[in-house]
Design a protein around this motif. Structure first.
Motif, short mmCIF file in Angstrom:
data_model
loop_
_atom_site.label_atom_id
_atom_site.label_comp_id
_atom_site.label_asym_id
_atom_site.label_seq_id
_atom_site.Cartn_x
_atom_site.Cartn_y
_atom_site.Cartn_z
N VAL A 60 7.98 9.47 3.90
CA VAL A 60 8.06 8.95 5.27
C VAL A 60 7.82 7.44 5.25
O VAL A 60 7.21 6.90 4.34
CB VAL A 60 7.03 9.63 6.22
N THR B 221 19.28 14.85 6.25
CA THR B 221 18.21 14.10 5.62
C THR B 221 18.00 14.48 4.16
O THR B 221 17.33 13.78 3.44
CB THR B 221 16.92 14.35 6.38
N THR C 173 7.73 15.31 1.56
CA THR C 173 8.57 14.47 2.42
C THR C 173 8.13 13.00 2.31
O THR C 173 6.95 12.70 2.44
CB THR C 173 8.44 14.92 3.89
N TRP D 60 8.83 16.61 10.24
CA TRP D 60 9.56 16.01 11.37
C TRP D 60 9.21 16.69 12.69
O TRP D 60 9.31 16.07 13.75
CB TRP D 60 11.07 16.04 11.12
N GLY E 118 8.69 13.79 15.19
CA GLY E 118 9.70 13.73 16.24
C GLY E 118 9.22 14.28 17.58
O GLY E 118 9.96 14.26 18.56
N PRO F 276 16.95 14.00 13.50
CA PRO F 276 16.11 14.42 12.39
C PRO F 276 16.04 13.35 11.30
O PRO F 276 17.05 12.94 10.75
CB PRO F 276 16.80 15.69 11.87
N GLY F 277 14.82 12.89 11.03
CA GLY F 277 14.61 11.89 9.99
C GLY F 277 14.64 10.46 10.47
O GLY F 277 14.30 9.55 9.70
N ALA G 179 12.07 9.70 7.79
CA ALA G 179 11.56 10.73 6.88
C ALA G 179 12.74 11.34 6.13
O ALA G 179 13.83 11.46 6.67
CB ALA G 179 10.81 11.81 7.66
#
Lengths: 174, 155
Positions: B117, B3, B115, B41, B45, B91-92, B107
């Motif tokens: 998003v 990311t 970050t 995250w 997440g 991730p992301g 993200a």
């Protein structure tokens, strides 16, 4: 992307995406992004990471906007390639003519210095010359296919390629 | 795709914009959360925990099974409806789809320690790539504000 299984998978995902399956769209995006990234990277150059992302994003946006109206889904990859080359040349032109070209994705001649020298010379070409050289001499497309991708007549591909090779040779031997 | 890799062909937030461009009616709400990517995250997440605390229309999510980045989950909305979602999470990037709903989240580290998003989602229109956004235009903004609070709470 030449692998027939991979192509079949991409076409199947595109068909599902056209029916409104957004998870298939996400998978199609995974599937096409490296392919589009390679084309845009070669034309925009590695020093222009943001430019390359712009070109990739613009290409894939055009792909997703136009997917539903694409007449022949089996022609997906040719169509994506046309859009990628067009967007990459547009972004490279926008960002200036002196961005280096990416050769990392090309077959290695086993000589790092040679690769660096070629990269250096390519970096000094205009995006139009770089695009036509890469499509004709690296990707091996014929004049007709290169003309279709670049949106110019075949005669222009021929003359532009001649000029690009001349400039490349002159810089190479300078 | 990592990311925070500047050489990645397309970061997840750009990716979410591409998805939205192909889905008629999809709106993307984008913002910056003032915290590093990993911390942000860890909230976004966390489908079975934090997700229902910042998303406007989800009350709870139970992951039924995971296989790599693919998952199936059972979600209950604030209005009592239950739906089975299939999707992908890494991730992301998170994209979840049920028969009637879509939820998308992205993200990426913005290079300054914060970050970026982006959120999208809504009710699916049958037979085509189209969405009707759920709730008011303010709700995604409120979700971002709640996300910031949840992230701050984990500091």
């Amino acid at each position: 992307m030449a692998d027939p299984d991979e192509r079949s998978r991409g076409v199947a995902l595109a068909r599902a995406a056209r029916r409104g399956d957004t998870l298939a769209m996400s998978d199609l995006l995974d599937h096409l992004t490296p392919h589009v990234g390679r084309i845009c990277g070669r034309i925009c150059g590695p020093a222009a990471a943001a430019g390359r992302q712009d070109a990739v994003q613009e290409t894939l946006t055009a792909v997703f906007r136009g997917l539903r109206s694409l007449r022949d889904v089996d022609a997906l990859y040719g169509w994506v390639r046309v859009l990628a080359v067009r967007e990459a040349v547009r972004v490279a032109r926008r960002d200036g003519r002196d961005t280096p070209a990416e050769l990392a994705a090309l077959p290695s001649p086993g000589d790092a210095q040679l690769a660096a020298d070629i990269r250096d010379v390519l970096s000094r070409l205009t995006p139009e010359h770089r695009a036509v050289l890469l499509l004709r001499d690296v990707e091996g497309l014929d004049e007709r296919a290169a003309a279709g991708l670049l949106g110019i007549p075949e005669g222009t591909v021929k003359s532009r390629l001649h000029r690009a090779r001349t400039v490349f040779r002159r810089m190479w031997t300078a | 795709m990592t990311t925070d890799d500047p050489t990645a062909p397309l970061d997840p937030v750009r990716r979410l914009h591409v998805m939205a461009a192909g889905i008629r009616g999809a709106r993307v709400t984008e913002g910056v959360v003032d915290a590093p990517f990993d911390r942000v995250w860890s909230v976004m997440g966390d489908l079975e925990g934090e997700f229902g605390r910042f998303q406007p229309d989800m009350r709870s999510v139970r992951v039924l099974h995971r296989d790599g980045d693919r998952l199936a989950a059972l979600a209950r909305s604030r209005y009592g409806m239950r739906a089975r979602f299939d999707g992908v999470i890494r991730p992301g990037w998170c994209w979840l789809q049920s028969r009637f709903l879509v939820v998308g989240m992205a993200a990426v580290a913005d290079g300054t320690g914060a970050t970026r998003v982006a959120l999208t989602g809504g009710v699916r229109v049958p037979g085509r790539a189209a969405l009707v956004p759920l709730g008011t235009r303010r709700e995604p903004r409120l979700a971002l504000a709640r996300l910031q609070q949840r992230v701050d709470g984990r500091a």
